[in-house]
Design a protein around this motif. Structure first.
Motif, PDB file in Angstrom:
ATOM      1  N   SER A   3      42.064  41.478  34.952  1.00 55.01           N
ATOM      2  CA  SER A   3      41.940  42.941  35.011  1.00 55.01           C
ATOM      3  C   SER A   3      40.661  43.360  34.274  1.00 55.01           C
ATOM      4  CB  SER A   3      43.173  43.581  34.361  1.00 55.01           C
ATOM      5  OG  SER A   3      43.300  43.140  33.023  1.00 55.01           O
ATOM      6  N   VAL A   4      40.023  44.416  34.780  1.00 57.36           N
ATOM      7  CA  VAL A   4      38.751  44.849  34.174  1.00 57.36           C
ATOM      8  C   VAL A   4      38.989  45.910  33.095  1.00 57.36           C
ATOM      9  CG1 VAL A   4      37.338  44.283  36.179  1.00 57.36           C
ATOM     10  CG2 VAL A   4      38.379  46.565  35.996  1.00 57.36           C
ATOM     11  N   GLY A   5      40.237  46.452  33.066  1.00 58.87           N
ATOM     12  CA  GLY A   5      40.530  47.480  32.050  1.00 58.87           C
ATOM     13  C   GLY A   5      40.503  48.873  32.662  1.00 58.87           C
ATOM     14  N   ASP A  25      40.603  45.985  45.957  1.00 57.60           N
ATOM     15  CA  ASP A  25      41.978  45.676  46.391  1.00 57.60           C
ATOM     16  C   ASP A  25      42.381  44.271  45.940  1.00 57.60           C
ATOM     17  OD1 ASP A  25      41.224  44.826  49.877  1.00 57.60           O
ATOM     18  OD2 ASP A  25      40.413  44.132  47.959  1.00 57.60           O
ATOM     19  N   LYS A  26      41.489  43.624  45.170  1.00 58.28           N
ATOM     20  CA  LYS A  26      41.822  42.314  44.589  1.00 58.28           C
ATOM     21  C   LYS A  26      41.637  42.327  43.066  1.00 58.28           C
ATOM     22  CE  LYS A  26      42.777  39.589  48.136  1.00 58.28           C
ATOM     23  NZ  LYS A  26      44.210  39.313  48.326  1.00 58.28           N
ATOM     24  N   ILE A  27      40.631  43.088  42.624  1.00 58.02           N
ATOM     25  CA  ILE A  27      40.330  43.135  41.183  1.00 58.02           C
ATOM     26  C   ILE A  27      41.123  44.283  40.561  1.00 58.02           C
ATOM     27  CG2 ILE A  27      38.548  43.468  39.439  1.00 58.02           C
ATOM     28  CD1 ILE A  27      36.531  42.302  41.455  1.00 58.02           C
ATOM     29  N   PRO A  28      42.059  43.970  39.643  1.00 62.67           N
ATOM     30  CA  PRO A  28      42.882  45.018  39.024  1.00 62.67           C
ATOM     31  C   PRO A  28      42.140  45.792  37.953  1.00 62.67           C
ATOM     32  CG  PRO A  28      43.624  42.833  38.314  1.00 62.67           C
ATOM     33  CD  PRO A  28      42.470  42.608  39.210  1.00 62.67           C
ATOM     34  N   SER A  29      42.512  47.067  37.796  1.00 62.06           N
ATOM     35  CA  SER A  29      41.939  47.860  36.691  1.00 62.06           C
ATOM     36  C   SER A  29      42.724  47.523  35.424  1.00 62.06           C
ATOM     37  CB  SER A  29      42.027  49.343  37.013  1.00 62.06           C
ATOM     38  OG  SER A  29      43.386  49.724  37.228  1.00 62.06           O
ATOM     39  N   ALA A  30      43.953  48.046  35.325  1.00 65.25           N
ATOM     40  CA  ALA A  30      44.798  47.771  34.148  1.00 65.25           C
ATOM     41  C   ALA A  30      45.577  46.480  34.347  1.00 65.25           C
ATOM     42  CB  ALA A  30      45.776  48.936  33.951  1.00 65.25           C
ATOM     43  N   ASP A  31      46.207  46.014  33.267  1.00 65.48           N
ATOM     44  CA  ASP A  31      46.996  44.775  33.321  1.00 65.48           C
ATOM     45  C   ASP A  31      48.128  44.892  34.328  1.00 65.48           C
ATOM     46  OD1 ASP A  31      49.284  43.096  31.090  1.00 65.48           O
ATOM     47  OD2 ASP A  31      47.879  42.225  32.500  1.00 65.48           O
ATOM     48  N   TRP A  32      48.590  46.101  34.604  1.00 63.55           N
ATOM     49  CA  TRP A  32      49.727  46.347  35.511  1.00 63.55           C
ATOM     50  C   TRP A  32      49.278  46.879  36.873  1.00 63.55           C
ATOM     51  CZ3 TRP A  32      48.583  48.670  30.949  1.00 63.55           C
ATOM     52  CH2 TRP A  32      48.108  49.995  31.007  1.00 63.55           C
ATOM     53  N   ASP A  33      47.994  46.861  37.153  1.00 68.20           N
ATOM     54  CA  ASP A  33      47.485  47.296  38.461  1.00 68.20           C
ATOM     55  C   ASP A  33      47.700  46.178  39.486  1.00 68.20           C
ATOM     56  OD1 ASP A  33      44.186  48.133  39.798  1.00 68.20           O
ATOM     57  OD2 ASP A  33      46.187  48.865  40.366  1.00 68.20           O
ATOM     58  N   LEU A  34      47.784  46.543  40.804  1.00 69.64           N
ATOM     59  CA  LEU A  34      47.946  45.558  41.901  1.00 69.64           C
ATOM     60  C   LEU A  34      49.126  44.625  41.637  1.00 69.64           C
ATOM     61  CD1 LEU A  34      44.196  44.654  42.549  1.00 69.64           C
ATOM     62  CD2 LEU A  34      45.671  46.152  43.939  1.00 69.64           C
ATOM     63  N   MET A  65      49.636  55.339  43.226  1.00 77.04           N
ATOM     64  CA  MET A  65      48.873  55.584  44.454  1.00 77.04           C
ATOM     65  C   MET A  65      47.366  55.626  44.165  1.00 77.04           C
ATOM     66  SD  MET A  65      52.051  56.738  45.273  1.00 77.04           S
ATOM     67  CE  MET A  65      52.465  58.450  45.118  1.00 77.04           C
ATOM     68  N   GLU A  66      46.985  55.127  42.996  1.00 70.80           N
ATOM     69  CA  GLU A  66      45.567  54.975  42.640  1.00 70.80           C
ATOM     70  C   GLU A  66      45.507  53.909  41.556  1.00 70.80           C
ATOM     71  OE1 GLU A  66      44.901  59.040  41.307  1.00 70.80           O
ATOM     72  OE2 GLU A  66      45.091  58.409  39.218  1.00 70.80           O
ATOM     73  N   ALA A  67      44.354  53.301  41.392  1.00 69.12           N
ATOM     74  CA  ALA A  67      44.194  52.280  40.336  1.00 69.12           C
ATOM     75  C   ALA A  67      44.350  52.971  38.993  1.00 69.12           C
ATOM     76  CB  ALA A  67      42.826  51.632  40.451  1.00 69.12           C
ATOM     77  N   SER A  68      45.249  52.447  38.146  1.00 69.82           N
ATOM     78  CA  SER A  68      45.472  53.066  36.830  1.00 69.82           C
ATOM     79  C   SER A  68      44.130  53.177  36.098  1.00 69.82           C
ATOM     80  CB  SER A  68      46.443  52.208  36.032  1.00 69.82           C
ATOM     81  OG  SER A  68      46.613  52.782  34.753  1.00 69.82           O
ATOM     82  N   GLY A  69      43.855  54.340  35.530  1.00 74.41           N
ATOM     83  CA  GLY A  69      42.581  54.560  34.847  1.00 74.41           C
ATOM     84  C   GLY A  69      41.638  55.419  35.669  1.00 74.41           C
ATOM     85  N   THR A  70      41.904  55.542  36.983  1.00 74.44           N
ATOM     86  CA  THR A  70      41.033  56.376  37.828  1.00 74.44           C
ATOM     87  C   THR A  70      40.955  57.800  37.260  1.00 74.44           C
ATOM     88  OG1 THR A  70      41.689  55.060  39.741  1.00 74.44           O
ATOM     89  CG2 THR A  70      40.687  57.233  40.191  1.00 74.44           C
ATOM     90  N   ARG A  71      42.117  58.387  37.016  1.00 76.84           N
ATOM     91  CA  ARG A  71      42.169  59.700  36.334  1.00 76.84           C
ATOM     92  C   ARG A  71      42.909  59.545  35.007  1.00 76.84           C
ATOM     93  NH1 ARG A  71      45.427  63.479  39.745  1.00 76.84           N
ATOM     94  NH2 ARG A  71      46.522  61.581  40.339  1.00 76.84           N
TER      95      ARG A  71
END
Ligand code: AAL
Length: 430
Positions: free
Chosen positions: A112-114, A123-132, A186-192
């Motif tokens: 995850s990138v944070g 759609d492969k690289i997660p933002s938060a640890d709990w993304d995707l 419905m969005e990558a956590s951290g987007t907003r």
């Protein structure tokens, strides 16, 4: 005028002296602590020992416990490289002769990138640890060694609720059917922010197959309401013939304060597992906590309130399931705990409490560059049915190295050095 003043002063002196004398007990507080609140002037603190708690010693307090942790067998974390995470476990249930637990599972082959770098997520690289993530489950005969069974609720296709990630699930058993409630991103956590509502899937067996209700069951609040952005950590219990779902929301983030989010817990109640859920008018009902764990206890409900808020590191109790008070203060509380709660769904009026469950450790490798979370077993004595002295001690003997690990930062050392420099300059009169 002068006479009146003299008379007033004399009366004041007499009354205040007698008031002070009334306030001073005739004898010292006794060596043997009275079991009942004594009829004598007490300090606020000692009065609170009687009025605020059911017991006067932690050892006797059924809602006080220490927590002991045991590494689990059976889960592969890809060498801790950050590409696999398991976290935010559900409550544990016992069915078909074994224990079941459901949890957030991430394994897209990438770290995850944070949340702060959500713009780089794909759609492969997660933002938060709990993304995707998807909801997986595992079973066990003893609660220590687990067999991962695979996916229970996969991410659904767009635009269904949870198409980005389904996480932080919890289980309800209701009239012979099984329901998994979960955060539906419905969005990558951290987007907003860490924004999501709650959705639900159901099955006739704890082994599935699970059918998505394909609807949000606990919606975000309206604009300007405390829970307008995040409905986290759905936690169902059965009480008063209804489904009580406790949940967390993060709110009132202010850039000038750090850490700035306020985290509190709300309650939503329904007659039907698929809703409609009605949010309690007194929400928020718990003023602290993060992934708050609850269990029926005697007539009421107890809550393990950890990590955030003015009353973090407490165990709380609400006889009416709404108005919580502090029952004890403790330490090393389980994070995101999913306890084994045999009477979670029996609508009991004599909740027996808990002795173990599954929780998690975030950043398990201590390296945010390969951040991942691992599941762990915790044991405790928050039960009416056992009394384990080993869980009722109240002094965790952390060694020096544990304290040094949380030592001064460079900025703090700089502040201290400047204070010393100023003090020395004042002495030498520079
Ligand atoms: C957890 C829970 C929720 C949040 C994130 C994943 O600890 O509070 O699930 O969204 O962190």
């Amino acid at each position: 005028m002068k006479t009146a003043l003299l008379i007033f002063s004399a009366i004041f002196a007499l009354t205040s002296t007698s008031w002070a004398q009334q306030d001073q007990p005739a004898t010292a507080f006794p060596f043997v602590m009275p079991d009942e609140k004594p009829d004598r002037p007490l300090s606020e603190a000692v009065a609170r020992n009687y009025d605020g708690y059911d017991f006067i010693r932690p050892e006797q307090n059924e809602l006080y416990s220490q927590f002991k942790y045991t590494k689990l067998a059976g889960f592969d974390y890809h060498g801790g490289d950050g590409t696999v995470t398991r976290r935010d476990p559900s409550k544990v249930i016992f069915a078909n002769g074994k224990y079941y637990v459901w949890y957030t599972h991430r394994n897209t082959g990438f770290k995850s990138v944070g949340m702060s770098r959500a713009a780089e997520a794909t759609d492969k690289i997660p933002s938060a640890d709990w993304d995707l993530s998807d909801i997986y489950y595992a079973t066990s005969k003893d609660g220590f060694s687990w067999q991962e069974q695979g996916v229970a609720v996969p991410r659904p296709p767009k635009p269904q609720p949870g198409w980005r990630s389904v996480t932080t699930t919890d289980i309800l058993v209701w009239k012979g059917k099984y329901y998994l409630y979960y955060q539906a991103f419905m969005e990558a956590s951290g987007t907003r922010g860490d924004f999501c509502p709650v959705a639900v899937s159901y099955a006739d067996s704890p082994d599935g197959p699970w059918t998505s209700a394909n609807q949000v069951v606990i919606p975000n609040g309206a604009e300007g309401e405390w829970d307008q952005f995040s409905i986290h950590d759905p936690y169902p219990l059965v009480h008063d013939g209804k489904i009580y779902i406790y949940y967390k929301s993060d709110f009132d983030q202010r850039p000038e304060l750090k850490p700035s989010k306020i985290r509190m817990q709300g309650l939503a109640i329904a007659d039907n597992p698929l809703g409609p859920f009605k949010k309690h008018p007194l929400n928020p009902v718990i003023n602290s906590g993060h992934e708050t764990t609850l269990f029926p206890f005697k007539k009421g409900v107890a809550a393990i309130v950890q990590r955030d808020g003015m009353e973090h590191n407490t165990i709380q109790y609400a006889e009416d399931w709404v108005n919580f008070k502090i029952a004890s203060i403790t330490e090393l509380l389980p994070v995101a705990a999913g306890p084994f709660v045999p009477d979670a769904f029996t609508d009991t009026n004599d909740g027996r409490g808990i002795t173990w469950g599954i929780s998690h450790f975030i950043n398990a490798a201590g390296d945010w560059k390969r951040n991942h979370t691992v599941l762990v077993r915790f044991d405790c004595d928050l039960s009416q049915d056992i009394h384990d002295d080993g869980m009722k001690e109240h002094y965790m003997k952390y060694g020096p190295e544990h304290h040094y690990k949380y030592g001064l930062s460079g900025k703090q050392r700089e502040r201290i050095a400047n204070e010393n420099k100023k003090r020395l300059e004042n002495v030498s009169g520079k």
